[in-house]
Design a protein around this motif. Sequence first.
Motif, PDB file in Angstrom:
ATOM      1  N   LYS A   1       0.844  -1.203   0.000  1.00  0.00           N
ATOM      2  CA  LYS A   1       0.000   0.000   0.000  1.00  0.00           C
ATOM      3  C   LYS A   1       0.881   1.255   0.000  1.00  0.00           C
ATOM      4  N   ASN A   2       2.014   1.180   0.694  1.00  0.00           N
ATOM      5  CA  ASN A   2       2.923   2.322   0.711  1.00  0.00           C
ATOM      6  C   ASN A   2       3.455   2.646  -0.680  1.00  0.00           C
ATOM      7  N   ALA A   3       3.734   1.599  -1.435  1.00  0.00           N
ATOM      8  CA  ALA A   3       4.237   1.811  -2.794  1.00  0.00           C
ATOM      9  C   ALA A   3       3.178   2.531  -3.626  1.00  0.00           C
ATOM     10  N   ILE A   4       1.954   2.068  -3.507  1.00  0.00           N
ATOM     11  CA  ILE A   4       0.867   2.690  -4.268  1.00  0.00           C
ATOM     12  C   ILE A   4       0.711   4.152  -3.847  1.00  0.00           C
TER      13      ILE A   4
ATOM     14  N   PRO B   1     -10.921  -3.221  -2.385  1.00  0.00           N
ATOM     15  CA  PRO B   1     -11.511  -3.772  -1.165  1.00  0.00           C
ATOM     16  C   PRO B   1     -10.936  -3.043   0.053  1.00  0.00           C
ATOM     17  N   SER B   2     -11.815  -2.625   0.948  1.00  0.00           N
ATOM     18  CA  SER B   2     -11.352  -1.917   2.146  1.00  0.00           C
ATOM     19  C   SER B   2     -12.246  -2.332   3.302  1.00  0.00           C
ATOM     20  N   CYS B   3     -11.806  -2.029   4.521  1.00  0.00           N
ATOM     21  CA  CYS B   3     -12.628  -2.370   5.690  1.00  0.00           C
ATOM     22  C   CYS B   3     -13.957  -1.629   5.622  1.00  0.00           C
ATOM     23  N   GLN B   4     -13.967  -0.493   4.957  1.00  0.00           N
ATOM     24  CA  GLN B   4     -15.198   0.298   4.843  1.00  0.00           C
ATOM     25  C   GLN B   4     -16.216  -0.375   3.921  1.00  0.00           C
ATOM     26  N   ASN B   5     -15.764  -1.106   2.935  1.00  0.00           N
ATOM     27  CA  ASN B   5     -16.729  -1.787   2.054  1.00  0.00           C
ATOM     28  C   ASN B   5     -16.761  -3.306   2.293  1.00  0.00           C
ATOM     29  N   GLN B   6     -16.440  -3.711   3.530  1.00  0.00           N
ATOM     30  CA  GLN B   6     -16.449  -5.130   3.913  1.00  0.00           C
ATOM     31  C   GLN B   6     -15.590  -5.959   2.953  1.00  0.00           C
ATOM     32  N   CYS B   7     -14.476  -5.374   2.587  1.00  0.00           N
ATOM     33  CA  CYS B   7     -13.546  -6.078   1.686  1.00  0.00           C
ATOM     34  C   CYS B   7     -14.279  -6.618   0.462  1.00  0.00           C
ATOM     35  N   SER B   8     -15.092  -5.749  -0.148  1.00  0.00           N
ATOM     36  CA  SER B   8     -15.856  -6.114  -1.350  1.00  0.00           C
ATOM     37  C   SER B   8     -16.683  -7.375  -1.150  1.00  0.00           C
ATOM     38  N   ASN B   9     -17.119  -7.588   0.102  1.00  0.00           N
ATOM     39  CA  ASN B   9     -17.934  -8.753   0.460  1.00  0.00           C
ATOM     40  C   ASN B   9     -17.310 -10.081   0.091  1.00  0.00           C
TER      41      ASN B   9
ATOM     42  N   PHE C   1     -10.254 -10.619   4.459  1.00  0.00           N
ATOM     43  CA  PHE C   1     -10.782 -10.205   5.759  1.00  0.00           C
ATOM     44  C   PHE C   1     -10.165  -8.867   6.148  1.00  0.00           C
ATOM     45  N   CYS C   2     -10.907  -8.145   6.976  1.00  0.00           N
ATOM     46  CA  CYS C   2     -10.433  -6.846   7.434  1.00  0.00           C
ATOM     47  C   CYS C   2      -9.547  -7.060   8.660  1.00  0.00           C
ATOM     48  N   ASP C   3      -8.349  -6.535   8.619  1.00  0.00           N
ATOM     49  CA  ASP C   3      -7.493  -6.531   9.802  1.00  0.00           C
ATOM     50  C   ASP C   3      -7.692  -5.179  10.484  1.00  0.00           C
TER      51      ASP C   3
ATOM     52  N   CYS D   1      -7.669  -4.650   4.220  1.00  0.00           N
ATOM     53  CA  CYS D   1      -8.111  -6.006   3.889  1.00  0.00           C
ATOM     54  C   CYS D   1      -6.888  -6.858   3.564  1.00  0.00           C
ATOM     55  N   VAL D   2      -6.994  -8.117   3.946  1.00  0.00           N
ATOM     56  CA  VAL D   2      -5.891  -9.057   3.760  1.00  0.00           C
ATOM     57  C   VAL D   2      -6.460 -10.300   3.075  1.00  0.00           C
ATOM     58  N   SER D   3      -5.664 -10.902   2.208  1.00  0.00           N
ATOM     59  CA  SER D   3      -6.136 -12.112   1.535  1.00  0.00           C
ATOM     60  C   SER D   3      -6.157 -13.294   2.502  1.00  0.00           C
ATOM     61  N   ARG D   4      -7.123 -14.160   2.333  1.00  0.00           N
ATOM     62  CA  ARG D   4      -7.119 -15.414   3.069  1.00  0.00           C
ATOM     63  C   ARG D   4      -6.164 -16.380   2.386  1.00  0.00           C
ATOM     64  N   GLU D   5      -5.845 -17.430   3.151  1.00  0.00           N
ATOM     65  CA  GLU D   5      -4.961 -18.450   2.604  1.00  0.00           C
ATOM     66  C   GLU D   5      -5.786 -19.480   1.837  1.00  0.00           C
ATOM     67  N   ALA D   6      -5.132 -20.241   0.996  1.00  0.00           N
ATOM     68  CA  ALA D   6      -5.802 -21.323   0.290  1.00  0.00           C
ATOM     69  C   ALA D   6      -6.424 -22.250   1.333  1.00  0.00           C
ATOM     70  N   VAL D   7      -7.638 -22.731   1.058  1.00  0.00           N
ATOM     71  CA  VAL D   7      -8.461 -23.346   2.098  1.00  0.00           C
ATOM     72  C   VAL D   7      -7.822 -24.512   2.852  1.00  0.00           C
ATOM     73  N   THR D   8      -7.493 -25.556   2.151  1.00  0.00           N
ATOM     74  CA  THR D   8      -6.879 -26.715   2.807  1.00  0.00           C
ATOM     75  C   THR D   8      -5.872 -27.315   1.840  1.00  0.00           C
ATOM     76  N   SER D   9      -5.089 -28.211   2.352  1.00  0.00           N
ATOM     77  CA  SER D   9      -4.133 -28.834   1.449  1.00  0.00           C
ATOM     78  C   SER D   9      -4.878 -29.686   0.426  1.00  0.00           C
ATOM     79  N   VAL D  10      -6.063 -30.154   0.818  1.00  0.00           N
ATOM     80  CA  VAL D  10      -6.859 -30.922  -0.140  1.00  0.00           C
ATOM     81  C   VAL D  10      -7.223 -30.033  -1.334  1.00  0.00           C
ATOM     82  N   ALA D  11      -7.671 -28.834  -1.003  1.00  0.00           N
ATOM     83  CA  ALA D  11      -8.046 -27.914  -2.064  1.00  0.00           C
ATOM     84  C   ALA D  11      -6.815 -27.556  -2.897  1.00  0.00           C
TER      85      ALA D  11
END
Length: 427
Positions: A214-217, A337-345, A350-352, A358-368
């Motif tokens: 974000k700082n770079a942007i 996506p921002s905490c104000q817009n619920q990370c674009s739903n 998720f909002c930190d 907003c931060v990306s979630r990790e890939a769901v499981t190793s199965v996935a």
Amino acid sequence: DILNNQTNATYYKTDCFERGINIICFKKFLQPAVETLNDTSSSNFLSALWRKINSEADTTANSRHKRQASGVPIRREVRAAPYENNFLRYALAVRRLKYHYGVRSDLNTYDIIASIHTGSNSEHDGPGFLSWHRIYLLLFEAALQAVFGQGVTAPYWDSSLDFAMGNRQSKTIIFSNKYFGTPVIDTITGGFFANLPGRTITRAINGRGGLISKNAIAAVLSRTSHSQIVNQDQVRYCWECYHDIVHRWVGGIMETGISAAFDPIFWCHHSFVDKIWELFRQRLRNAPADYPLGYENHGPNNQMNFSNYRYRPNPPITNQEGFSNRYARLREYDPAPSCQNQCSNSPDLFCDPTRDICVSREAVTSVAQDATADDIASGWSDITTTVMALRKVQQEVLKDIPPGTPLNLFRIRQVDPQTRPLSAFDV
Ligand SMILES: N[C@@H](CC1=CC(=O)C(=O)C=C1)C(=O)O
């Protein structure tokens, strides 16, 4: 570095710059694979795509109702909800283009467009980078629309959402089978883009390079003229330089311009590059006139960074025009996506609250992570609801959707893209 191949640059200079730009020239320098694409079908097809872009530009420019009312296609963040109407549409359209042999029987239509970037060199390392890639992305989307229907766009990959994952960046859900596929190193074997016809997709996530903070942007957006954000000597403010490190971070075929566009994430990365550029451009009061003239001579391969460089002759599009509202108006961007817009739903962000980002979630499981197309087709058990829903979708998708089959999600055009050639009529 073939991107900086002097022979190509010289070739370009004499054949194209001095003798005037024409379609042959376009093919030679924008399409590296000269011999491969030096054919009537490809050039007719590319001309048709150019015509489509320009006729839309005319319509949009003449529209009484201006942008809002004219139904301008929107680019959303890759993970923005709803998945079915955003990333999934993109993934399906890409697959269609990959299976489309209607232009040339020996080269799929996706690979025709991606090959244009293979021979690119001059349109990097300078101001022409911004405008050329804007037009190139529009061209690709025009092809997606030709096989998949009006309105499909390349969603933007805001890699600052993944940057925010800190030392877990390489686990981002972006590189799961829900999005760009797995595994994160080597040839991908899972997800929408595995085992498709044509060029194989490889990756080497997180080996080198980096993502965009974000700082770079903020640093880029803090500048007040284009000259400041295209100057490669001022890396802190150089937007193209930040874009370069993401290419390296993804690695594999994304690492070099020769092969980068063969990875479907290329367009999403460039959609983001374009979004931030557009934010910047709109912040400048005199945007249309603010072509960075002072930096035209920057870099060894600067031919295409001249303001009056023409991409092709008819209709004439110059670099400077590429900086204008005419092409900028062809797309709209959903806000980041921002905490104000619920990370674009998005269920995948998720909002930190401590950082208010907003931060990306990790890939769901190793199965996935490890599931291949076959796994998905045969069904896997015991995984989360998200993955179950995904499985349902992918079961349909990976079967290669009989053309004309309406999914519940949206309608597919009633044509057979594999047998029916694209024509000017389609685009
Ligand atoms: N070759 C560039 C990165 C890069 C830039 C591009 O524009 C590209 O398409 C692919 C790769 C570098 O290492 O700095």
